[in-house]
Structure formats: structure tokens, C-alpha cells
Design a protein around this motif. Structure first.
Motif, PDB file in Angstrom:
ATOM      1  N   THR A   1       0.819  -1.208   0.000  1.00 39.86           N
ATOM      2  CA  THR A   1       0.000   0.000   0.000  1.00 39.86           C
ATOM      3  C   THR A   1       0.854   1.259   0.000  1.00 39.86           C
ATOM      4  OG1 THR A   1      -1.726   1.210   1.180  1.00 39.86           O
ATOM      5  CG2 THR A   1      -0.173  -0.031   2.531  1.00 39.86           C
ATOM      6  N   ASP A   2       0.401   2.271  -0.724  1.00 36.44           N
ATOM      7  CA  ASP A   2       0.987   3.605  -0.626  1.00 36.44           C
ATOM      8  C   ASP A   2       0.024   4.530   0.100  1.00 36.44           C
ATOM      9  OD1 ASP A   2      -1.001   3.968  -2.476  1.00 36.44           O
ATOM     10  OD2 ASP A   2       0.303   4.633  -4.104  1.00 36.44           O
TER      11      ASP A   2
ATOM     12  N   ARG B   1      -2.901   5.211  -0.692  1.00 38.02           N
ATOM     13  CA  ARG B   1      -3.944   5.661  -1.615  1.00 38.02           C
ATOM     14  C   ARG B   1      -4.614   4.462  -2.271  1.00 38.02           C
ATOM     15  NH1 ARG B   1       0.362   9.030  -2.869  1.00 38.02           N
ATOM     16  NH2 ARG B   1       0.803   7.775  -4.728  1.00 38.02           N
ATOM     17  N   ARG B   2      -3.847   3.427  -2.480  1.00 41.67           N
ATOM     18  CA  ARG B   2      -4.358   2.182  -3.052  1.00 41.67           C
ATOM     19  C   ARG B   2      -3.677   1.017  -2.340  1.00 41.67           C
ATOM     20  NH1 ARG B   2      -0.470   0.230  -6.402  1.00 41.67           N
ATOM     21  NH2 ARG B   2       1.171   1.700  -7.008  1.00 41.67           N
TER      22      ARG B   2
END
Length: 243
Positions: free
Chosen positions: A145-146, A148-149
């Protein structure tokens, strides 16, 4: 990230709102702050490491099922003297591929969160519980994960033996064991697609199976208020200008 929120809310709601009173001399909540340092490989098998040193929050929660203390955070599904079954979590921080010699020109690695059940068995425990030798078998699903997604990148099985020692506020532990993972997990870290191949980095298709072995060493020291007052008195006595 929705799956993490759902799991987190489920654990917290069951642990805090449904567990009832805890009959113990220990306070249920303790909060504080300390200084922590970490030295982690960029990813499993990497010959480069990242070092982190910063203030970290200190949180202790003494519930029936949810516990956060000197052994870390965990939520128990089953908890006896010798056998424990809980939720286990591991993490790895994101890696900029331009900072890693083996991955220059390849996509960056996101933060990794691994979450799943863990079986633990006490092989030995001293009468004062300051020395513990355990076998643990965690099976975790991994997510990249970053924030954001988020995407599922497979599963990891990493049994280990752990020797833990507590004494006068000091805690030390050493854990070691092998790791296995599925192909999707290995592909995320080790696969080299044709467009990223170079003269010294050929194409590579990772397979499921043995990932290697790991060893983890931790050392920490906890100061409570009584010890802080004692240390402060000793320092004032030692450095008083009237002596």
C-alpha cells in the motif's frame, strides 16, 4: 485500506467494549513516549539496509483479549499458559528503487503490511516468567500500500523460535526461523520483467517456495515514574555544586 479499517474496528470493538472488567493490579492503560531505532533490510534478501531513529509513542493496554505491552500488540483468540492463538502483524517500509542497487530503474516497493493468525507454544518459561522460549507459527496475508491504493500480494509462512528475557525494565529477544511464500509474493520483490532487464540483471521469474531465513534481535529499556525519580535524585546528588 478498507480491509485494515474493518479488521481494526472489529478487534477494538470486541476487545474494549465487550470484554468486561479486568481483574488485575496492573493499570488498564499506560501512555508515554520514548526514543527508538530500527535497522531493516530494504526487503528480504537485500544487501542494503535503511536505518530509522526517532521518537516513538509508548502504549500499554491490558485487556482480556487485546494486549499491548512489552511483548508487542496482539489480539488473542485463545490464551492458555502454554498455547496461544492470536492475530499477528508484520510490516516493511516503502523502498525507492533508485536507492537500491539491485532495483535501479524498476518500480518502487510500497509499504508492506502482513496480517494473519499465529500459533504459539511455550517450550520453556521460568517461574518468574522473565525467561521465555517459544515456538511460533504465523501465517499472514500480505498487502502492498501507498495509503492511496492497496493490493494483495500473496501469503507468507514464517515459523520461528524466540528466546525472550526481561530484567529490571530491560527486555531483549532473539528470533530466528525460515520463511516460505507463494509465487505472487515472490514476484512482487524478485521478478525481473524483460523491460527491466540489463546486462547485469537478467529476466527472472520467481517461484513459490522457500524464501530464506531471518534473524531478529531487539533490545529495549522501560523507565517508569518511580525509576525516573530515583535516577533524577541520583543525578542531583552526584552533580550537586555543594559537594
Amino acid at each position: 485500506m478498507k480491509i485494515f479499517l474493518v479488521i481494526f474496528l472489529f478487534i477494538i470493538s470486541n476487545a474494549i467494549f465487550a470484554e468486561g472488567p479486568v481483574h488485575t493490579d496492573k493499570p488498564k492503560w499506560e501512555l508515554g513516549i520514548g526514543i527508538g531505532g530500527l535497522s531493516l533490510p530494504h526487503y528480504r534478501g537485500s544487501d542494503q539496509r535503511a536505518d530509522y531513529f526517532s521518537p516513538i509513542p509508548y502504549i500499554r493496554y491490558n485487556g482480556k483479549r487485546l494486549k499491548v505491552d512489552r511483548e508487542g500488540g496482539r489480539f488473542y483468540f485463545y490464551n492458555s499458559e502454554d498455547i496461544k492463538i492470536d492475530v499477528s502483524m508484520a510490516f516493511a517500509l516503502q523502498v525507492d528503487s533508485d536507492d537500491n542497487r539491485a532495483r535501479v530503474g524498476m518500480p518502487d516497493l510500497d509499504n508492506i503490511i502482513e496480517l494473519g493468525p499465529r500459533f504459539q507454544y511455550n517450550l520453556y518459561q521460568s517461574e518468574d516468567k522473565n525467561v521465555r522460549f517459544r515456538f511460533a507459527l504465523p501465517l499472514r496475508t500480505a498487502y502492498a500500500t501507498d495509503f492511496r491504493r492497496t493490493k494483495n500480494i500473496g501469503w507468507v509462512l514464517s515459523p520461528y523460535l524466540q528466546l525472550r528475557y526481561f530484567n529490571a525494565g530491560w527486555e531483549s529477544a532473539i528470533s530466528a526461523g525460515p520463511t516460505w511464500a507463494n509465487e505472487e509474493y515472490h514476484d512482487y520483490f524478485y521478478e525481473v520483467a524483460s523491460q527491466y532487464a540489463t546486462g547485469i540483471r537478467p529476466t527472472y521469474n520467481a517461484q513459490a517456495g522457500y524464501s530464506g531465513s531471518r534473524i531478529t534481535i531487539t533490545l529495549s529499556k522501560r523507565f517508569d515514574r518511580s525509576e525516573e525519580r530515583r535516577v533524577g535524585k541520583e543525578c542531583r546528588s552526584r552533580w550537586s555544586p555543594y559537594h
